[in-house]
Write a protein that holds these residues in place. Sequence first.
Motif, PDB file in Angstrom:
ATOM      1  N   GLU A 193      -5.603  -2.734  -9.513  1.00  0.00           N
ATOM      2  CA  GLU A 193      -7.548  -2.684  -9.445  1.00  0.00           C
ATOM      3  C   GLU A 193      -7.485  -3.240 -10.612  1.00  0.00           C
TER       4      GLU A 193
ATOM      5  N   ALA B 114      -4.758   3.962 -14.261  1.00  0.00           N
ATOM      6  CA  ALA B 114      -4.799   2.956 -14.558  1.00  0.00           C
ATOM      7  C   ALA B 114      -3.934   2.152 -14.925  1.00  0.00           C
TER       8      ALA B 114
ATOM      9  N   LYS C 232      -9.065  -6.648 -10.314  1.00  0.00           N
ATOM     10  CA  LYS C 232     -10.108  -6.774  -9.635  1.00  0.00           C
ATOM     11  C   LYS C 232     -11.414  -6.799 -10.439  1.00  0.00           C
ATOM     12  N   GLU C 233     -11.964  -6.473 -11.042  1.00  0.00           N
ATOM     13  CA  GLU C 233     -12.916  -5.567 -12.628  1.00  0.00           C
ATOM     14  C   GLU C 233     -12.372  -6.364 -13.721  1.00  0.00           C
TER      15      GLU C 233
ATOM     16  N   SER D 210      -2.328  -0.862 -13.232  1.00  0.00           N
ATOM     17  CA  SER D 210      -2.684  -0.722 -11.643  1.00  0.00           C
ATOM     18  C   SER D 210      -3.040  -2.329 -11.480  1.00  0.00           C
TER      19      SER D 210
ATOM     20  N   TYR E   8       0.079   2.737  -6.348  1.00  0.00           N
ATOM     21  CA  TYR E   8       0.134   1.471  -6.337  1.00  0.00           C
ATOM     22  C   TYR E   8       1.472   1.218  -6.389  1.00  0.00           C
TER      23      TYR E   8
ATOM     24  N   PRO F  40      -2.110  -6.953 -14.250  1.00  0.00           N
ATOM     25  CA  PRO F  40      -2.117  -5.593 -13.200  1.00  0.00           C
ATOM     26  C   PRO F  40      -0.708  -5.756 -12.829  1.00  0.00           C
TER      27      PRO F  40
ATOM     28  N   THR G 136       0.782  -1.093  -0.029  1.00  0.00           N
ATOM     29  CA  THR G 136      -0.089  -0.110   0.053  1.00  0.00           C
ATOM     30  C   THR G 136       0.860   0.789  -0.073  1.00  0.00           C
TER      31      THR G 136
ATOM     32  N   VAL H  34     -11.595   1.958 -13.809  1.00  0.00           N
ATOM     33  CA  VAL H  34     -10.634   1.937 -13.201  1.00  0.00           C
ATOM     34  C   VAL H  34      -9.492   3.431 -13.453  1.00  0.00           C
TER      35      VAL H  34
END
Length: 433
Positions: A339, A274, A342-343, A337, A135, A239, A104, A271
């Motif tokens: 993230e 991204a 997740k998507e 990213s 990130y 990612p 993080t 996102v």
Amino acid sequence: MRKRTGIGRRAGALIAAAAAVGTVAGSPARARAADGEALPPYTFDSAAQSVRGALSSSDARPLKAGQTYRDTLGKNGKVYYRVALDNERNTYVSVVAVPRPGGTVDHGDGFQVSIQDDSGTECGDQRVSFSSARYARPLAAYARRVVNPDSSGCQEPGNYYVVVERTTKEGSDPADWDLEIRHLSEPLLKKAGPTGIPESWPSATPAPLTGDPRRRQGGSGVHDAASLTRGEWRSDIRPGQTLFYRVPLDWGQQLFATAELGSSATGDAYVSSALVLSLDNPALGHVDDETLGYSGKQATLALGPQRPVAHENRTSYNEATSGMRFAGWYYLSATLSPEIAKEYGDGPVPLTLRVNVLNAAKGEPGYDGDPGPFAVTPDDRKAAEKGASGAQTVAAAERGDAMRLVAAAGIGTGTVLLLGLGAWTLVARRRAA
């Protein structure tokens, strides 16, 4: 017989040495991670030496010009290194900070690198952070000490100190960051060049490149960055992954670069930030970066237009302009990213880089010595055409040296064997007589 035995041993030793060299030269490269496995780690320079930053300038360890080093830096850490400088060359010390993947980070997390003289005066510094793309990914910055007769500070020869300081916000990953440190030097000019830059310069975006992209996967670090020339280049990026590339830019040349994320058939969620595309100069000073949002449709970002490479760019207070100060390999890095996983899942996303290099190369500015990495050589241009990384170029040179050693050993062994056989025959004839 003792002579013959001795000759045989020496020949055997030479043959064994030649065979050993051949074995080393033919050693296979390490295998790459297969699809679906953990992301490949950052590729550090294999020749990097270990160094430990000191908590005080009094205990600072030396960094030698032309050498790469490795260290670690803790949360909010501040460490010192020492460089011995003269008045004959400019100095650049860069740091690539590599956080733990998946950790993080906050927008304000980052680090600063500076060079200070023995009175604490800062000669040149740079600070980088994760900014809106929050990130973990490698960040690069450099400090510089420039010899300038018109300047009153940081001009005396002697010991100077490189200071690396990390900023970690509350709630961010406190794990140590790996550091890759490089110390480079640049010769001065034989005579003073221009001290200002033109107010107007060609900043218009050139006509877009069209055609079929060629496949060229990016590397996992500066050391194995894939070489690119003008054209469209296709990679796959997962990612959380950062891909590295490098482009040779000669004096007077101008770089335009865009990155396109291909469309996805698995969703349409948005996102932010991204993709990050960053540009660093041959001394690994940060020049520019841009971010891109993604919602499943193809999307493109472009780095801001940069001035043509010129020695006088260093006189600018604008960091991006100042960074375009010398010829050599310029580094592009693209990070996707985490993230996105997740998507859209953890699979690779198509990435296309479009690289445009304008203008014919001009002559170098009149260095008083070998420019080293601050030049573009014919071998650099060949490497860019082939896509060879710096690591591959070094390995090829080492293989060439090894094969020359094998050839020399072979010639030497053959000569020794012929001389030995001749001596043995002569002795046998004398005994028979």
